[in-house]
Design an enzyme around this catalytic site. Structure first.
Site, short mmCIF file in Angstrom:
data_model
loop_
_atom_site.label_atom_id
_atom_site.label_comp_id
_atom_site.label_asym_id
_atom_site.label_seq_id
_atom_site.Cartn_x
_atom_site.Cartn_y
_atom_site.Cartn_z
N GLU A 27 -36.96 -15.96 -26.93
CA GLU A 27 -37.36 -16.47 -25.62
C GLU A 27 -38.83 -16.89 -25.56
O GLU A 27 -39.22 -17.61 -24.64
CB GLU A 27 -37.06 -15.41 -24.54
CG GLU A 27 -35.56 -15.14 -24.41
CD GLU A 27 -35.23 -13.91 -23.58
OE1 GLU A 27 -34.16 -13.87 -22.98
OE2 GLU A 27 -36.04 -12.96 -23.55
N ASP A 36 -24.04 -16.05 -22.32
CA ASP A 36 -22.70 -15.45 -22.37
C ASP A 36 -22.18 -15.33 -20.96
O ASP A 36 -22.88 -15.70 -20.00
CB ASP A 36 -22.79 -14.07 -23.05
CG ASP A 36 -23.72 -13.13 -22.30
OD1 ASP A 36 -23.26 -12.45 -21.39
OD2 ASP A 36 -24.94 -13.09 -22.62
N1 SAH Z 1 -32.25 -8.13 -28.87
C1 SAH Z 1 -31.12 -7.23 -28.87
C2 SAH Z 1 -30.74 -6.75 -27.49
C3 SAH Z 1 -30.57 -7.81 -26.47
S1 SAH Z 1 -30.16 -7.14 -24.91
C4 SAH Z 1 -30.00 -7.87 -29.64
O1 SAH Z 1 -30.19 -8.93 -30.23
O2 SAH Z 1 -28.92 -7.31 -29.74
C5 SAH Z 1 -29.81 -8.60 -24.02
C6 SAH Z 1 -30.98 -9.40 -23.53
O3 SAH Z 1 -30.52 -10.65 -23.05
C7 SAH Z 1 -31.74 -8.77 -22.38
O4 SAH Z 1 -33.11 -9.10 -22.47
C8 SAH Z 1 -31.08 -9.37 -21.13
O5 SAH Z 1 -32.03 -9.72 -20.15
C9 SAH Z 1 -30.36 -10.63 -21.62
N2 SAH Z 1 -28.90 -10.68 -21.41
C10 SAH Z 1 -28.13 -11.69 -21.86
N3 SAH Z 1 -26.83 -11.49 -21.57
C11 SAH Z 1 -26.77 -10.30 -20.90
C12 SAH Z 1 -25.68 -9.55 -20.35
N4 SAH Z 1 -24.42 -9.95 -20.46
N5 SAH Z 1 -25.98 -8.37 -19.74
C13 SAH Z 1 -27.25 -7.94 -19.64
N6 SAH Z 1 -28.31 -8.61 -20.17
C14 SAH Z 1 -28.08 -9.79 -20.79
#
Ligand code: SAH
Length: 234
Positions: free
Chosen positions: A17, A202
């Protein structure tokens, strides 16, 4: 619009981001506070300070306060989220009209879902002029794919059809993510205007983890494009 902010704060939660900010901001300085690196510089000729907050409400709250203490007079968030409004598709844009913490739950004591007890507000309004500008920039870049609405934040990655339906039906959310409402609350406490821009990575349903992995980079690019378009006109 001629608000002429002197210094603009920009937050993203994850590396994807803020990657394009690192690429396009002409750096003039940097500092570290509470373990977070803040980059100062010129973006499209405007003074900005940006940072990668890390995921979740506490990280975003601390970063927002530190940006404000560094002298920013508005705060923009750029990033990705799970779609809640059924009309949204992956890649589409949500511009926050307000942000609310969906995991704030004192309902057993008679408070509404999302209500922070004993506070005059818990649905923190974004700055109308910033919303207007973000909306028009987004509409130009992604025609018919922009929704202005309520951003729901919580310390949970939502990946269930039932949960996402409840967020829509009970709280009228446009999208769900993990930072916006804490940033919004801190801005409200300090009297600083804000807006959150989120591109959908998503649909917060059973496929959310797979879609998130696949679409976060493109969604981050979409969100960044709006920030870039806005900065020129702020
Ligand atoms: N960087 C880690 C965790 C990401 S958590 C990984 O790659 O697995 C998800 C991040 O994207 C958070 O910053 C949140 O703000 C956003 N996000 C995107 N989709 C989301 C969802 N379905 N529920 C909650 N947060 C979401």
């Amino acid at each position: 619009m001629t608000t002429a902010y002197r210094k603009i704060g920009i937050i993203g939660a994850m590396v994807e981001e803020v990657e394009l900010l690192h690429k396009h901001v002409e750096k003039t300085g940097a500092f570290v506070k509470a373990g977070i690196e803040y980059t100062e510089g010129l973006f499209q000729g405007r003074q900005v300070v940006f940072c990668k907050s890390g995921v979740g409400k506490v990280n975003a709250a601390v970063c927002t306060q530190l940006l404000i203490e560094a002298g920013v007079d508005c705060v923009l968030f750029t990033g990705v989220a799970g779609a809640v409004a059924p009309s949204l598709n992956i890649g589409d844009i949500v511009v926050s009209t307000s942000c609310l913490q969906h995991d704030m739950d004192v309902t057993p004591l008679g408070f509404a879902r999302g209500q922070i007890p004993y506070q005059d507000t818990w649905d923190f309004q974004a700055d109308p002029a910033l919303v207007e500008l973000a909306g028009s920039v987004s509409e130009q870049l992604f025609p018919g794919r922009t929704l202005k609405g309520k951003v729901l934040s919580g310390d949970q990655f939502v990946a269930s059809r039932d949960t996402v339906r409840a967020l829509y039906e009970e709280l009228n959310g446009a999208c769900t993510e993990m930072e916006g409402a804490s940033l919004a609350q801190v801005c409200h406490m300090n009297g600083i205007p804000y807006v959150v821009i989120r591109a959908m990575s998503d649909k917060a349903d059973g496929s959310a983890h797979v879609n998130f992995a696949e679409f976060t980079v493109q969604a981050s690019i979409n969100s960044h494009a709006i920030i870039e378009g806005m900065i020129k006109q702020l």
